[in-house]
Design an enzyme around this catalytic site. Structure first.
Site, PDB file in Angstrom:
ATOM      1  N   ASP A  62      35.227  55.813 -39.562  1.00  0.00           N
ATOM      2  CA  ASP A  62      34.859  54.394 -39.524  1.00  0.00           C
ATOM      3  C   ASP A  62      35.817  53.592 -40.398  1.00  0.00           C
ATOM      4  O   ASP A  62      35.406  52.652 -41.077  1.00  0.00           O
ATOM      5  CB  ASP A  62      33.415  54.213 -39.993  1.00  0.00           C
ATOM      6  CG  ASP A  62      32.856  52.842 -39.633  1.00  0.00           C
ATOM      7  OD1 ASP A  62      33.408  52.202 -38.719  1.00  0.00           O
ATOM      8  OD2 ASP A  62      31.872  52.410 -40.263  1.00  0.00           O
ATOM      9  N   LYS A 122      41.152  51.810 -37.248  1.00  0.00           N
ATOM     10  CA  LYS A 122      41.028  52.446 -35.944  1.00  0.00           C
ATOM     11  C   LYS A 122      42.329  53.136 -35.521  1.00  0.00           C
ATOM     12  O   LYS A 122      42.281  54.168 -34.843  1.00  0.00           O
ATOM     13  CB  LYS A 122      40.602  51.425 -34.881  1.00  0.00           C
ATOM     14  CG  LYS A 122      39.409  50.554 -35.294  1.00  0.00           C
ATOM     15  CD  LYS A 122      38.269  51.350 -35.933  1.00  0.00           C
ATOM     16  CE  LYS A 122      37.284  50.449 -36.654  1.00  0.00           C
ATOM     17  NZ  LYS A 122      36.298  51.189 -37.459  1.00  0.00           N
ATOM     18  N   ASP A 174      33.152  55.525 -34.785  1.00  0.00           N
ATOM     19  CA  ASP A 174      32.536  54.228 -34.524  1.00  0.00           C
ATOM     20  C   ASP A 174      33.563  53.261 -33.947  1.00  0.00           C
ATOM     21  O   ASP A 174      34.774  53.464 -34.057  1.00  0.00           O
ATOM     22  CB  ASP A 174      31.955  53.668 -35.825  1.00  0.00           C
ATOM     23  CG  ASP A 174      31.079  52.445 -35.590  1.00  0.00           C
ATOM     24  OD1 ASP A 174      30.638  52.237 -34.436  1.00  0.00           O
ATOM     25  OD2 ASP A 174      30.832  51.692 -36.544  1.00  0.00           O
ATOM     26  N   ASN A 175      33.053  52.199 -33.302  1.00  0.00           N
ATOM     27  CA  ASN A 175      33.889  51.072 -32.829  1.00  0.00           C
ATOM     28  C   ASN A 175      34.968  51.491 -31.842  1.00  0.00           C
ATOM     29  O   ASN A 175      36.090  50.996 -31.893  1.00  0.00           O
ATOM     30  CB  ASN A 175      34.554  50.361 -34.017  1.00  0.00           C
ATOM     31  CG  ASN A 175      33.563  49.821 -35.017  1.00  0.00           C
ATOM     32  OD1 ASN A 175      33.630  50.146 -36.204  1.00  0.00           O
ATOM     33  ND2 ASN A 175      32.635  49.004 -34.574  1.00  0.00           N
ATOM     34  N   GLU A 225      27.906  46.023 -34.434  1.00  0.00           N
ATOM     35  CA  GLU A 225      26.913  45.799 -35.478  1.00  0.00           C
ATOM     36  C   GLU A 225      26.514  44.330 -35.594  1.00  0.00           C
ATOM     37  O   GLU A 225      27.351  43.445 -35.698  1.00  0.00           O
ATOM     38  CB  GLU A 225      27.429  46.301 -36.832  1.00  0.00           C
ATOM     39  CG  GLU A 225      28.868  45.926 -37.142  1.00  0.00           C
ATOM     40  CD  GLU A 225      29.870  46.982 -36.691  1.00  0.00           C
ATOM     41  OE1 GLU A 225      30.956  47.034 -37.296  1.00  0.00           O
ATOM     42  OE2 GLU A 225      29.591  47.738 -35.748  1.00  0.00           O
TER      43      GLU A 225
END
Length: 264
Positions: A191, A194, A219-220, A249
């Site tokens: 996280d 990226k 994530d993401n 989120e």
């Protein structure tokens, strides 16, 4: 004549201002990039200047004043409430947090690693589910976030379960075996930046930190996205992947998490 000219200018400015505000409202409502820019660059900078403190400090203040000390759930609820109602922040959040919870329970890790601590929200979600002698190492490169995360984790009563390592993941990962006595990792939560997902995953492999059955959760992967990571894990037989659709989120914006089980 002059009065009519001044009136025309004033009307034009007024109409222009209204049209600008309407356009801004529509843009912020429908464009996630604009929302993030408005929250992170405009509003946050103004609030930081006015209050002479960072957003992360304000999150800590909210936790200090409102959360029940020693109660991880209370701390998580406090952060979720603050970030959904007052100031958006890049925690994993309550919706994707449930996915994180389920994958951590599946992994049942003895040794876990988190890449990107921020304010300690996801570290608390992970650590509260660890068995008695299990431990989480969390890497955070921003020195301003580290003391805030440590204090929030302490309020949650989980300081003994979490070690925050300050620095860049690519520098710390090669030291985990020798300096921190890590054999292999049962669970890794990605996280952080990226663009670092793929190279840091490769680095974990090269350093012998992944064993057969190690679980990675990223994530993401849709927003802001990690295409190189997805291409890497989905095109290698060493990984078995599962996608979990969700939302960014504290926003109704499409996002997802990706689980990758290392097959060795």
């Amino acid at each position: 004549m002059l009065e009519n000219w001044i009136l025309t200018i004033l009307v034009s400015v007024g109409v222009g201002s209204v049209l600008f505000m309407v356009a801004l409202f529509v843009l912020l409502k429908n464009n996630v990039h604009a929302k993030i820019f408005w929250n992170e660059i405009v509003l946050e900078k103004i609030t930081n200047f006015v209050m002479d403190q960072s957003k992360e400090q304000r999150i800590l203040n909210s936790v200090s004043y409102n959360a029940v000390k020693g109660d991880p759930e209370s701390v998580l609820d406090c952060i979720d409430k603050y970030c959904s109602q007052k100031e958006w922040a890049m925690n994993v959040g309550d919706e994707k947090g449930l996915i994180l919870d389920n994958v951590v329970k599946e992994a049942d890790p003895t040794t876990a690693l988190e890449l990107g601590t921020y304010c300690g929200y996801s570290a608390i979600r992970i650590a509260r589910l660890l068995k008695p002698k299990a431990h989480l190492f969390s890497i955070e490169f921003n020195p301003e976030f580290v003391p805030i995360a440590k204090e929030i984790i302490e309020i949650a009563g989980l300081s003994d379960k979490v070690t925050i390592l300050e620095g860049h993941a690519q520098d710390i990962i090669p030291q985990l075996k020798s300096k921190y006595d890590v054999d292999t990792l049962d669970f890794v939560f990605l996280d952080h930046w990226k663009e670092r997902y793929a190279p840091d995953t490769i680095l974990l492999e090269e350093c012998g930190l992944l064993r057969k059955g190690s679980i990675l959760l990223a994530d993401n992967i849709i927003y802001p996205g990690a295409p190189e990571f997805l291409e890497y894990i989905r095109n290698h037989k060493r990984f078995e992947c599962t996608n979990y659709p969700s939302h960014l989120e504290y926003m109704k914006v499409e996002d997802a998490m990706e689980k990758a089980v290392y097959l060795g």
